[in-house]
Design an enzyme around this catalytic site. Structure first.
Site, short mmCIF file in Angstrom:
data_model
loop_
_atom_site.label_atom_id
_atom_site.label_comp_id
_atom_site.label_asym_id
_atom_site.label_seq_id
_atom_site.Cartn_x
_atom_site.Cartn_y
_atom_site.Cartn_z
N LEU A 19 0.84 -1.20 0.00
CA LEU A 19 0.00 0.00 0.00
C LEU A 19 0.87 1.25 0.00
CD1 LEU A 19 -2.47 -1.02 2.86
CD2 LEU A 19 -2.99 -0.93 0.40
N ASP A 61 2.75 -5.85 2.82
CA ASP A 61 3.19 -4.85 3.80
C ASP A 61 3.64 -5.46 5.12
OD1 ASP A 61 2.58 -2.10 2.60
OD2 ASP A 61 0.67 -3.14 2.27
N GLU A 66 5.64 -3.24 13.00
CA GLU A 66 5.23 -2.37 14.12
C GLU A 66 3.72 -2.22 14.22
OE1 GLU A 66 5.80 2.07 13.81
OE2 GLU A 66 6.70 1.70 15.74
N ASP A 67 3.04 -2.27 13.09
CA ASP A 67 1.61 -2.01 13.10
C ASP A 67 0.78 -3.13 13.71
OD1 ASP A 67 1.78 0.55 11.97
OD2 ASP A 67 2.18 -0.36 10.01
N ARG A 86 -4.19 -5.65 5.25
CA ARG A 86 -3.11 -5.97 6.19
C ARG A 86 -3.60 -6.71 7.43
NH1 ARG A 86 1.14 -1.62 7.78
NH2 ARG A 86 1.99 -3.61 8.50
N ARG A 132 -6.23 4.71 10.08
CA ARG A 132 -6.11 3.29 10.44
C ARG A 132 -6.62 2.96 11.84
NH1 ARG A 132 -2.05 1.10 7.08
NH2 ARG A 132 -2.45 1.95 5.01
N HIS A 162 0.41 8.14 10.26
CA HIS A 162 0.40 7.52 11.58
C HIS A 162 0.96 8.55 12.58
CE1 HIS A 162 0.68 3.18 9.89
NE2 HIS A 162 -0.41 3.22 10.63
N CYS A 249 8.45 1.58 11.72
CA CYS A 249 7.53 0.55 11.22
C CYS A 249 8.17 -0.82 11.06
CB CYS A 249 7.01 0.91 9.83
SG CYS A 249 6.81 2.63 9.54
C1 CIR Z 1 0.83 0.69 4.95
O1 CIR Z 1 0.21 1.45 4.20
O2 CIR Z 1 0.29 0.14 5.89
C2 CIR Z 1 2.30 0.43 4.68
N1 CIR Z 1 2.55 0.60 3.29
C3 CIR Z 1 3.17 1.36 5.49
C4 CIR Z 1 3.07 1.14 6.97
C5 CIR Z 1 3.95 2.07 7.73
N2 CIR Z 1 3.90 1.76 9.11
C6 CIR Z 1 4.12 2.62 10.07
O3 CIR Z 1 4.26 3.82 9.82
N3 CIR Z 1 4.08 2.16 11.31
#
Ligand code: CIR
Length: 254
Positions: A19, A61, A66-67, A86, A132, A162, A249
């Site tokens: 993404l 992704d 971290e997410d 995700r 998110r 974020h 991340c």
């Molecule tokens: C996303 O859109 O979820 C990933 N392409 C990027 C996630 C980045 N994560 C973060 O800043 N913790």
């Protein structure tokens, strides 16, 4: 606070289809893998034991681990990622987290939460409401944290993707802040390193024990961090940036 462990996950061959909202082009997989190698080496140089999870091509992704979780010294929270594409990533992070933690909480639907929206400053957590993370997810996390004697503040984001896209904590009551966080009332009590607008991406840096890992190519921010008394390690994150990703991340640190 020392971090003893870090968890990362290798980018898979589908990484290039991750993404993005940026117009920086398609990442080059081979370069991303080299940058990920260097990231792992840096986490080791900072004194952490690095758990490297294998890639999963089903989730482009998923290298942005971290997410998927929020980890403290005492317990873990498995998140409920807000991007549908995700969301299934939590099923692979859960066993990895379980191997380190006995006490595990979960963010549950209709609550959504990305770990990138959670910033810990000593015993206080800041939880961003973003595209998110929704109010319900933020409130669930706040309740979990408060039940464990932490404090939490919910911070609605204006522009940043974020929370941690625009703010980092370096220790010693010092934050790095960009954009909407430069004059944000919630962060006024901290010492502030202000990131100039043209270096905004550099606000996503991470403290790992005695070092601050910063993205390469942002000299003003790096200099300010050094002048505030912190040692830095610079890493090229160009391929992750193309997918809105940065240094925070790419790992879970605990
Ligand atoms: C996303 O859109 O979820 C990933 N392409 C990027 C996630 C980045 N994560 C973060 O800043 N913790």
């Amino acid at each position: 606070k020392m971090f003893h462990n870090t968890i990362v996950k290798r980018p898979g061959s589908t990484f290039i289809n991750g993404l993005t909202t940026s117009d920086l082009g398609t990442p080059i997989l081979e370069k991303a893998l080299q940058q990920h190698d260097a990231y792992i080496e840096a986490l080791k140089a900072c004194g952490t034991e690095v758990t490297v999870l294998p890639s999963n091509d089903q989730f482009p992704d998923s290298t942005f681990v971290e997410d998927t979780a929020v980890l403290t010294a005492e317990f873990a929270v498995i998140s409920n990622p807000g991007a549908e594409k995700r969301n299934g990533e939590i099923h692979e992070i859960e066993p990895a987290v379980k191997s380190f933690f006995d006490k595990i909480y979960y963010i549950k639907a209709p609550g959504t939460l990305d770990g990138g929206d959670v910033l810990q400053i000593e015993d206080h957590f800041y939880i961003g409401i973003s595209a998110r993370t929704n109010q319900e997810g933020a409130e669930q996390l706040k309740q979990i944290l408060e039940s464990q004697d932490y404090n939490a503040t919910i911070v609605p984001l204006q522009k940043f993707f974020h929370l941690k896209t625009g703010i980092a904590y370096l220790g010693n009551q010092t934050i790095v802040a960009a954009g909407e966080f430069v004059n944000h009332p919630d962060f006024n009590t901290y010492q502030k390193i202000v990131v100039p607008p043209e270096e905004e991406y550099a606000a996503n840096c991470i403290r790992v024990n005695d070092y601050i890992i910063v993205p390469s190519g942002y000299p003003q921010t790096k200099q300010k961090i050094n002048e505030a008394g912190f040692q830095t390690i610079e890493l090229d994150t160009s391929e992750f940036r193309k997918l809105d990703g940065g240094l925070s991340c790419l790992s879970l640190r605990f």
